[in-house]
Design an enzyme around this catalytic site. Structure first.
Site, PDB file in Angstrom:
ATOM      1  N   GLY A 110      56.780 -41.049-108.404  1.00 15.19           N
ATOM      2  CA  GLY A 110      55.990 -42.091-109.370  1.00 15.19           C
ATOM      3  C   GLY A 110      57.011 -42.775-110.496  1.00 15.19           C
ATOM      4  O   GLY A 110      58.134 -42.632-110.322  1.00 15.19           O
ATOM      5  N   GLU A 111      56.316 -43.117-111.491  1.00 19.69           N
ATOM      6  CA  GLU A 111      57.281 -43.776-112.720  1.00 19.69           C
ATOM      7  C   GLU A 111      56.543 -43.355-113.945  1.00 19.69           C
ATOM      8  O   GLU A 111      55.191 -43.080-114.175  1.00 19.69           O
ATOM      9  CB  GLU A 111      57.181 -45.280-112.685  1.00 19.69           C
ATOM     10  CG  GLU A 111      57.820 -45.813-111.407  1.00 19.69           C
ATOM     11  CD  GLU A 111      59.247 -45.879-111.588  1.00 19.69           C
ATOM     12  OE1 GLU A 111      59.801 -45.050-112.198  1.00 19.69           O
ATOM     13  OE2 GLU A 111      59.803 -45.964-110.194  1.00 19.69           O
ATOM     14  N   CYS A 146      59.152 -42.050-104.969  1.00 21.21           N
ATOM     15  CA  CYS A 146      59.548 -41.181-103.851  1.00 21.21           C
ATOM     16  C   CYS A 146      58.455 -40.446-103.120  1.00 21.21           C
ATOM     17  O   CYS A 146      57.214 -40.858-103.290  1.00 21.21           O
ATOM     18  CB  CYS A 146      60.251 -39.851-104.436  1.00 21.21           C
ATOM     19  SG  CYS A 146      61.532 -40.250-105.830  1.00 21.21           S
TER      20      CYS A 146
END
Length: 640
Positions: free
Chosen positions: A73-74, A2
């Site tokens: 992010g992840e 995002c």
């Protein structure tokens, strides 16, 4: 993945401003948006849906609504985190990673970041305590800008979000400009604007009722461990790389990989192919100039693993791309490999939403030739102090007053390198513009303003404060703190997100990095050979011929472009009335550089830095005069 933005204020936020801050970074998240607003905080985000596509919208909230977060992010260990949070009694409404943040905060406070394995920048608002937490991942994969005036704080994934506030003064920070011309990027914590900062990697910022505090939560330990069997280390490296790759292949959207033909990206593609039941999609960029074209190497790997391989050839037809890059990057950025990086991201996005990369392999395992040079430099016998001072001074004069590529310049650099201490040797190796060259081109006002500022101190201080026991360990610390997050990761983040593409880097998994940091120097660089252990470890995975090619990097034929197709653009942009009116540089020196380059001397790096700076001005500032003031270099505001 995002883009995030927001404002928190003791005087009350401006929700409409936050919406504009998110709208301008819609390219980071074209799949949706979300907002939170209360009496003190307004948080927003744009979403690129990859994991938990159906229910993973943001912001995310704690059960009682007291804690809210937006996230970029992840988190690769989110499944383990979710299981532990449920065991502790938390109720999770979604199936993805973002919601873990608010519940981890309830358990651990700001120490929650230590439990995260991934790439991230997030903002978390504790309504009851009126506390905002901003955090950035350990290595700096995801960016985060912020500014505060004592009453309010603004933050965003990109600087252009903060530019949406008409109350922000757009004054160029001369120190940031000075560092940019040295290193071709603006290093953290500076941004190009005075009063706006980047949160450094591995840091947490806490804003509580107007007060800002920082805490660093991660640093690599380069204490070397004993190695009894090098083959066991090779096997452990393969295991770690396979795991780091596997957890980065989790996606509900199509996934592929950048494949340059270098060892790092080739190893990642191999690790993907060995763990995937589907054909891997790979993407490669090439050049018409054979000196820079490595597509044949990428094809060797693509053929070995039968990937669905795609190529694109970069030409010098860049007149439309360069202004777009200047707008996307938000700050002046002169690493010319941003051009092929943008094109490979654009090519990849036509086929996938996620791409794995080989970024970080060089910094983990000692891949650059400058590491071999620094590793061998300790053998240079020490000079008497007086002789060293003379050698450094003469070497500086020769290198600064000679054209790039000339024998005089090489001699000067060698004399200076031999005379300087290791910290300054490395600062010189990483510099694209010397102090004398900057002083020569600066206007009188800018030269006076920066008389006491030394860009080399940035690297020197990190080198000298490094707890590493060897010069090689210290330069790896320097690059992990500066070049990696300030140049390489900025380039990848901006060029991929400009195309709504997520990039993931297995070599930047912090478990793998921590393991690699403890390797003895001799398993990284030995007798001039770089990346020794990594090459041995992945040799069974790759074509043998590939392991012996010299490293090229992601270079472009910049000098030729500036003498050819980009010659007119560079001359017109750098010498017209708009550029001269900024009062930053001496017009006669700029014209002389242009002419000497056209005549055959190589001043491509310096001219490219100046060109990117001027294109940035034109993308982010309204037409008008920018002059040097006592406070800084004033950039006219552009109406929002």
């Amino acid at each position: 993945m995002c883009g995030i933005a927001g404002m928190v204020s003791v005087r009350g936020p401006d929700p409409e401003l936050v919406r504009r801050m998110c709208d301008v970074i819609a390219h980071r998240g074209p799949d949706g948006e979300g907002f939170h607003s209360d009496g003190r905080a307004a948080l927003g985000m744009r979403r690129l849906a990859i994991i938990d596509v159906a229910t993973g919208d943001q912001p995310v909230y704690s059960e009682d609504g007291r804690v809210v977060a937006v996230f970029n992010g992840e988190i690769y260990n989110f499944r383990e985190l979710r299981r532990e949070l449920v065991r502790r009694g938390h109720r999770l409404r979604t199936k993805g990673d973002s919601e873990c943040l608010v519940h981890l905060y309830e358990e651990y406070g700001a120490d929650m970041v230590r439990h995260l394995r991934g790439m991230f920048a997030f903002a978390l608002w504790d309504r009851d305590r009126e506390r905002l937490i901003l955090a950035r991942d350990r290595v700096g994969k995801k960016p985060l800008y912020w500014r505060s005036d004592g009453h309010s704080i603004w933050f965003g994934s990109e600087l252009k979000s903060l530019e949406q506030d008409p109350g922000m003064r757009r004054e160029v920070d001369p120190v940031a400009l000075h560092h940019y011309l040295t290193y071709q990027y603006v290093p953290a914590p500076w941004s190009i604007y005075e009063g706006v900062r980047k949160l450094p990697p591995g840091h947490v910022l806490v804003w509580e009722r107007g007060q800002v505090t920082f805490r660093r939560y991660w640093r690599l330990d380069r204490t070397p461990r004993q190695v009894a069997d090098e083959r066991e280390e090779e096997e452990r490296l393969r295991e770690l790389l396979l795991e780091a790759t596997r957890i980065r292949m989790v996606s509900e959207r199509p996934i592929g990989a950048f494949l340059s033909g270098g060892i790092d990206s080739s190893a990642v593609v191999a690790a993907m192919a060995m763990q995937s039941g589907e054909q891997i999609k790979t993407f490669c960029i090439g050049f018409e100039d054979g000196r820079y074209d490595e597509r044949h190497k990428a094809r060797m790997v693509a053929d070995r693993y039968a990937t669905d391989h795609h190529e694109f050839v970069v030409t010098s037809d860049l007149l439309d791309l360069l202004p777009r890059l200047a707008w996307q990057f938000d700050e002046p950025f002169a690493d010319s490999s941003a051009i092929p990086s943008f094109y490979v991201a654009q090519l990849s996005r036509r086929h996938v939403t996620v791409a794995l990369t080989g970024d970080g392999g060089d910094e983990c395992f000692g891949g650059y030739q400058r590491y071999a040079l620094m590793n061998q430099a300790h053998r240079i016998p020490g000079m008497p102090r007086a002789l060293a001072a003379v050698s450094a001074r003469v070497g500086t004069l020769l290198s600064e007053r000679s054209d790039y590529g000339s024998a005089r310049r090489r001699l000067g650099r060698l004399m200076r390198f031999a005379a300087e201490p290791p910290s300054l040797r490395y600062a010189g190796l990483m510099s694209r513009c010397t102090p004398g060259q900057k002083s020569e081109i600066y206007s009188d006002a800018l030269r006076d303003r920066l008389a006491e500022t030394d860009s080399h101190r940035l690297i020197e201080e990190i080198f000298l404060s490094s707890p590493a026991q060897t010069d090689l360990g210290r330069v790896l610390d320097v690059d992990t703190a500066t070049y990696l997050p300030g140049d390489l990761l900025v380039k990848v983040d901006i060029t991929t997100m400009a195309n709504s593409l997520e990039a993931r880097s297995p070599f930047l998994d912090h478990h793998l990095m921590e393991w690699a940091a403890g390797l003895p120097d001799a398993l990284k660089v030995r007798k001039g050979q770089t990346k020794l252990l990594l090459k041995r470890a992945v040799a069974p995975w790759l074509p043998g011929e590939l392991l012996h090619y010299p490293k090229k990097g992601f270079g472009v034929p910049l000098a030729a472009w500036l003498r050819g197709e980009l010659r007119e653009l560079a001359y017109d942009t750098l010498t017209d009335g708009t550029a001269r009116g900024r009062g930053l540089f001496r017009p006669t020196v700029v014209r002389d550089l242009l002419q000497r380059h056209i005549d055959g001397a190589d001043h491509g790096d310096r001219l490219w830095s100046l060109l990117q700076l001027e294109l940035w001005h034109r993308a982010h500032a309204a037409p008008g005069r920018s002059t040097v003031t006592e406070a800084g270099c004033r950039v006219p505001e552009r109406p929002v």
